[in-house]
Design a protein around this motif. Structure first.
Motif, PDB file in Angstrom:
ATOM      1  N   GLY A  26     -20.939   4.722  59.414  1.00 39.12           N
ATOM      2  CA  GLY A  26     -20.499   6.095  59.272  1.00 39.12           C
ATOM      3  C   GLY A  26     -21.202   7.037  60.214  1.00 39.12           C
ATOM      4  O   GLY A  26     -21.881   6.620  61.155  1.00 39.12           O
ATOM      5  N   LEU A  27     -21.027   8.318  59.929  1.00 45.31           N
ATOM      6  CA  LEU A  27     -21.528   9.388  60.775  1.00 45.31           C
ATOM      7  C   LEU A  27     -22.439  10.310  59.977  1.00 45.31           C
ATOM      8  O   LEU A  27     -22.148  10.633  58.822  1.00 45.31           O
ATOM      9  N   LYS A  28     -23.515  10.752  60.626  1.00 45.34           N
ATOM     10  CA  LYS A  28     -24.435  11.711  60.015  1.00 45.34           C
ATOM     11  C   LYS A  28     -24.696  12.829  61.005  1.00 45.34           C
ATOM     12  O   LYS A  28     -24.970  12.571  62.184  1.00 45.34           O
ATOM     13  N   LEU A  29     -24.615  14.045  60.533  1.00 49.31           N
ATOM     14  CA  LEU A  29     -24.915  15.198  61.367  1.00 49.31           C
ATOM     15  C   LEU A  29     -26.417  15.242  61.621  1.00 49.31           C
ATOM     16  O   LEU A  29     -27.220  15.204  60.682  1.00 49.31           O
ATOM     17  N   LEU A  33     -23.083  13.836  66.011  1.00 45.67           N
ATOM     18  CA  LEU A  33     -22.782  12.953  64.882  1.00 45.67           C
ATOM     19  C   LEU A  33     -23.350  11.585  65.231  1.00 45.67           C
ATOM     20  O   LEU A  33     -22.875  10.919  66.154  1.00 45.67           O
ATOM     21  N   ASN A  34     -24.382  11.185  64.524  1.00 44.63           N
ATOM     22  CA  ASN A  34     -25.000   9.882  64.766  1.00 44.63           C
ATOM     23  C   ASN A  34     -24.159   8.794  64.101  1.00 44.63           C
ATOM     24  O   ASN A  34     -23.879   8.856  62.911  1.00 44.63           O
ATOM     25  N   ALA A  47     -13.184  10.853  62.104  1.00 48.77           N
ATOM     26  CA  ALA A  47     -14.335  11.707  62.409  1.00 48.77           C
ATOM     27  C   ALA A  47     -13.915  13.150  62.663  1.00 48.77           C
ATOM     28  O   ALA A  47     -12.823  13.410  63.168  1.00 48.77           O
ATOM     29  N   PRO A  48     -14.800  14.085  62.339  1.00 47.63           N
ATOM     30  CA  PRO A  48     -14.547  15.482  62.717  1.00 47.63           C
ATOM     31  C   PRO A  48     -14.413  15.600  64.238  1.00 47.63           C
ATOM     32  O   PRO A  48     -14.978  14.793  64.981  1.00 47.63           O
ATOM     33  N   PRO A  85     -19.995  16.053  69.193  1.00 51.13           N
ATOM     34  CA  PRO A  85     -19.785  14.726  69.773  1.00 51.13           C
ATOM     35  C   PRO A  85     -20.485  13.626  68.973  1.00 51.13           C
ATOM     36  O   PRO A  85     -21.445  13.874  68.254  1.00 51.13           O
ATOM     37  N   VAL A  86     -19.993  12.409  69.139  1.00 56.19           N
ATOM     38  CA  VAL A  86     -20.549  11.227  68.479  1.00 56.19           C
ATOM     39  C   VAL A  86     -21.510  10.529  69.429  1.00 56.19           C
ATOM     40  O   VAL A  86     -21.218  10.382  70.623  1.00 56.19           O
TER      41      VAL A  86
END
Length: 165
Positions: free
Chosen positions: A77-80, A89-90, A116-117, A121-122
């Protein structure tokens, strides 16, 4: 959320045992030993922080299971967070070693990135020796961004980033 072979769901309090099992595995955390945990209380805290991120932001780290199975095989997943003072977004993907080499990480990453939002950026921070993780990042469409490389808790981090970084 479902893929061809996986179910991705938000973490629940009851996932702490799976968090502990996977994060206590030396092989699963070989490239990021600072992520290892050995005490259930740490797993409960990590699971709680993942759930809090979902509540604050509406996205986060997912729990991965094979479709039709109750066994948790990993997380993605993604973490801000921030990288070089900029919001990013990590992207995390960690699977138990028994699930490696089957394309499941790439399948999970593709699903996560599709939902993803749009911003920020990721980025995926990858240890230089972790060839498999770098391959997953590249197949997901992230590009090597040497200008963003940094020193992480476990040594140098190579950064792979989405467009715009």
């Amino acid at each position: 959320m479902f893929t061809a072979r996986l179910e991705l769901r938000r973490p629940e309090a009851g996932d702490a045992d799976a968090v502990l099992r996977i994060h206590a595995d030396r092989l699963a955390c070989e490239h990021n030993p600072s992520d290892m945990i050995t005490v259930r209380a740490e797993a409960v805290d990590r699971c709680r922080s993942w759930r809090a991120h979902w509540e604050r932001h509406g996205f986060g780290y997912w729990v991965l299971r094979r479709r039709g199975s109750e066994r948790v095989i990993g997380f993605c997943g993604l973490k801000l967070t921030r990288l070089h003072e900029a919001p990013v977004l990590n992207l995390l993907y960690r699977l138990e070693p028994a699930a490696w080499g089957l394309g499941l990480a790439g399948e999970a990453v593709a699903a996560v990135l599709a939902s993803a939002p749009a911003a920020p950026p990721v980025v995926a921070r990858v240890r230089p020796a972790n060839v498999a993780s770098a391959r997953v990042a590249l197949r997901a469409g992230l590009r090597r961004a040497e200008h963003l490389d940094t020193l992480g808790e476990d040594g140098p981090d190579w950064v792979f980033a989405s467009a715009g970084l």
